[in-house]
Design a protein around this motif. Sequence first.
Motif, mmCIF file in Angstrom:
data_model
loop_
_atom_site.group_PDB
_atom_site.id
_atom_site.type_symbol
_atom_site.label_atom_id
_atom_site.label_comp_id
_atom_site.label_asym_id
_atom_site.label_seq_id
_atom_site.Cartn_x
_atom_site.Cartn_y
_atom_site.Cartn_z
ATOM 1 N N ALA A 1 0.834 -1.211 0.000
ATOM 2 C CA ALA A 1 0.000 0.000 0.000
ATOM 3 C C ALA A 1 0.863 1.252 0.000
ATOM 4 C CB ALA A 1 -0.939 -0.011 1.208
ATOM 5 N N LEU A 2 1.973 1.195 0.725
ATOM 6 C CA LEU A 2 2.918 2.319 0.703
ATOM 7 C C LEU A 2 3.448 2.551 -0.704
ATOM 8 C CD1 LEU A 2 5.321 2.091 3.782
ATOM 9 C CD2 LEU A 2 3.809 3.987 3.203
ATOM 10 N N GLN A 3 3.778 1.446 -1.389
ATOM 11 C CA GLN A 3 4.319 1.586 -2.736
ATOM 12 C C GLN A 3 3.285 2.176 -3.684
ATOM 13 O OE1 GLN A 3 7.489 1.215 -3.341
ATOM 14 N NE2 GLN A 3 7.168 1.934 -5.448
ATOM 15 N N ARG A 4 2.026 1.756 -3.532
ATOM 16 C CA ARG A 4 0.967 2.344 -4.368
ATOM 17 C C ARG A 4 0.826 3.834 -4.098
ATOM 18 N NH1 ARG A 4 -1.487 -2.635 -3.129
ATOM 19 N NH2 ARG A 4 -2.674 -1.730 -1.412
ATOM 20 N N PHE A 5 0.926 4.222 -2.835
ATOM 21 C CA PHE A 5 0.853 5.642 -2.473
ATOM 22 C C PHE A 5 1.995 6.413 -3.139
ATOM 23 C CE2 PHE A 5 2.740 8.746 0.564
ATOM 24 C CZ PHE A 5 1.813 9.764 0.393
ATOM 25 N N VAL A 6 3.202 5.874 -3.058
ATOM 26 C CA VAL A 6 4.357 6.543 -3.654
ATOM 27 C C VAL A 6 4.178 6.686 -5.165
ATOM 28 C CG1 VAL A 6 6.821 6.299 -4.152
ATOM 29 C CG2 VAL A 6 5.980 5.884 -1.833
ATOM 30 N N GLU A 7 3.708 5.630 -5.812
ATOM 31 C CA GLU A 7 3.607 5.645 -7.273
ATOM 32 C C GLU A 7 2.419 6.457 -7.785
ATOM 33 O OE1 GLU A 7 3.489 1.556 -8.412
ATOM 34 O OE2 GLU A 7 5.599 1.186 -7.902
ATOM 35 N N ASN A 8 1.316 6.461 -7.025
ATOM 36 C CA ASN A 8 0.089 7.076 -7.530
ATOM 37 C C ASN A 8 -0.176 8.475 -6.997
ATOM 38 O OD1 ASN A 8 -0.406 4.657 -8.871
ATOM 39 N ND2 ASN A 8 -1.655 3.827 -7.216
ATOM 40 N N ASP A 9 0.352 8.803 -5.829
ATOM 41 C CA ASP A 9 -0.025 10.053 -5.171
ATOM 42 C C ASP A 9 1.091 11.083 -5.090
ATOM 43 O OD1 ASP A 9 -2.228 8.484 -4.783
ATOM 44 O OD2 ASP A 9 -2.506 8.991 -2.673
ATOM 45 N N ILE A 10 2.326 10.673 -5.389
ATOM 46 C CA ILE A 10 3.443 11.627 -5.322
ATOM 47 C C ILE A 10 3.922 11.887 -6.745
ATOM 48 C CG2 ILE A 10 5.719 12.116 -4.387
ATOM 49 C CD1 ILE A 10 5.194 10.127 -2.167
ATOM 50 N N PRO A 11 3.712 13.090 -7.254
ATOM 51 C CA PRO A 11 4.116 13.379 -8.642
ATOM 52 C C PRO A 11 5.630 13.261 -8.821
ATOM 53 C CG PRO A 11 2.650 15.090 -7.764
ATOM 54 C CD PRO A 11 3.073 14.239 -6.600
ATOM 55 N N LEU B 1 11.188 8.065 -5.981
ATOM 56 C CA LEU B 1 12.442 8.054 -5.224
ATOM 57 C C LEU B 1 12.484 6.939 -4.191
ATOM 58 C CD1 LEU B 1 12.991 11.887 -4.660
ATOM 59 C CD2 LEU B 1 14.056 10.393 -6.343
ATOM 60 N N LEU B 2 11.310 6.448 -3.768
ATOM 61 C CA LEU B 2 11.248 5.378 -2.773
ATOM 62 C C LEU B 2 10.649 4.127 -3.399
ATOM 63 C CD1 LEU B 2 10.002 6.949 0.598
ATOM 64 C CD2 LEU B 2 12.085 5.613 0.265
ATOM 65 N N ARG B 3 11.211 2.996 -3.064
ATOM 66 C CA ARG B 3 10.644 1.719 -3.495
ATOM 67 C C ARG B 3 10.672 0.764 -2.312
ATOM 68 N NH1 ARG B 3 13.283 -2.741 -7.500
ATOM 69 N NH2 ARG B 3 11.576 -4.259 -7.429
ATOM 70 N N PHE B 4 9.486 0.287 -1.895
ATOM 71 C CA PHE B 4 9.370 -0.623 -0.764
ATOM 72 C C PHE B 4 9.246 -2.058 -1.270
ATOM 73 C CE2 PHE B 4 7.926 3.466 0.820
ATOM 74 C CZ PHE B 4 8.588 3.543 2.027
ATOM 75 N N VAL B 5 10.114 -2.936 -0.756
ATOM 76 C CA VAL B 5 10.169 -4.323 -1.202
ATOM 77 C C VAL B 5 10.021 -5.229 0.020
ATOM 78 C CG1 VAL B 5 11.515 -6.087 -2.410
ATOM 79 C CG2 VAL B 5 11.746 -3.663 -3.063
ATOM 80 N N PRO B 6 8.835 -5.833 0.230
ATOM 81 C CA PRO B 6 8.694 -6.767 1.361
ATOM 82 C C PRO B 6 9.345 -8.105 1.054
ATOM 83 C CG PRO B 6 6.638 -6.639 0.117
ATOM 84 C CD PRO B 6 7.579 -5.646 -0.517
ATOM 85 N N TYR B 7 9.856 -8.762 2.105
ATOM 86 C CA TYR B 7 10.448 -10.095 1.952
ATOM 87 C C TYR B 7 10.061 -10.964 3.147
ATOM 88 C CZ TYR B 7 13.618 -13.951 1.307
ATOM 89 O OH TYR B 7 14.123 -15.217 1.137
ATOM 90 N N PRO B 8 9.659 -12.210 2.925
ATOM 91 C CA PRO B 8 9.231 -12.796 1.654
ATOM 92 C C PRO B 8 8.032 -12.046 1.080
ATOM 93 C CG PRO B 8 9.629 -14.506 3.308
ATOM 94 C CD PRO B 8 9.635 -13.197 4.029
ATOM 95 N N GLU B 9 7.970 -11.952 -0.242
ATOM 96 C CA GLU B 9 7.129 -10.948 -0.876
ATOM 97 C C GLU B 9 5.635 -11.192 -0.771
ATOM 98 O OE1 GLU B 9 7.346 -10.593 -5.088
ATOM 99 O OE2 GLU B 9 7.881 -12.687 -5.401
ATOM 100 N N LEU B 10 5.186 -12.417 -0.535
ATOM 101 C CA LEU B 10 3.745 -12.692 -0.492
ATOM 102 C C LEU B 10 3.215 -12.870 0.925
ATOM 103 C CD1 LEU B 10 3.366 -15.155 -3.506
ATOM 104 C CD2 LEU B 10 2.945 -12.684 -3.443
#
Length: 228
Positions: A20-30, A39-48
Amino acid sequence: MEKKVIVVCEGKSDVAYLNALQRFVENDIPLQPGQDDPLLRFVPYPELLGTCTGAYDKIVEAYHEAVEMFAPDPVEIWVDADIYIRNEALNADPNKFNGTEYQSRPGDIPVFHFSYHNFEDFIALHCDDKTFGVWKSVVLNALNAETGKSHHDHPLSRTEHAPLFQKVLPHYSKRKTPFALSIAHLANLRRHLADPDVLTMLPILQPGIAFGEHLLHLFDECYPGLIP
């Protein structure tokens, strides 16, 4: 330059939050002029699923896997604080304990980021002031049946915590983030982390960093002034 934040996390709820954080960064921050990617990319591990446990031994095992997989990018750890404060026995060895093992961790294991105290409590910090006030009165000040201490000082068990939290967010269900994250939610997080009843980092978690504080620092570093 993109800042990749790789996070070993506890379960599906944490993975859902990071996504959800990544969607916010990609969709709401121009994007700014000259930027091709956020500028930010959040990568959870293990991813699922996350690690499906916050137990120290399993988290450390997943951390070593992630370090090898994502090298040379740094890897962080985010877990709930409850089993560390209660210092419950590890899954793999009942003679060792999460809080004690964390405090004596070797030098190659970084300082953990902790939710306050359960993931659900962390979510409550994002809510409007009215809902946050309900959480404080209903959950934070609730007494642990075993110790007589409040949830603030000795986190409730899951069976005690879950029905109380339903009074705070009746439609909440685990493994989901109950709202689309926004600047307003992160501003609430900043304000509520500073609440005198919340900001205590209990001694058994030291050294440790509240994940919310760390998260806000990342946004302030990459997007100064975005989060009031």
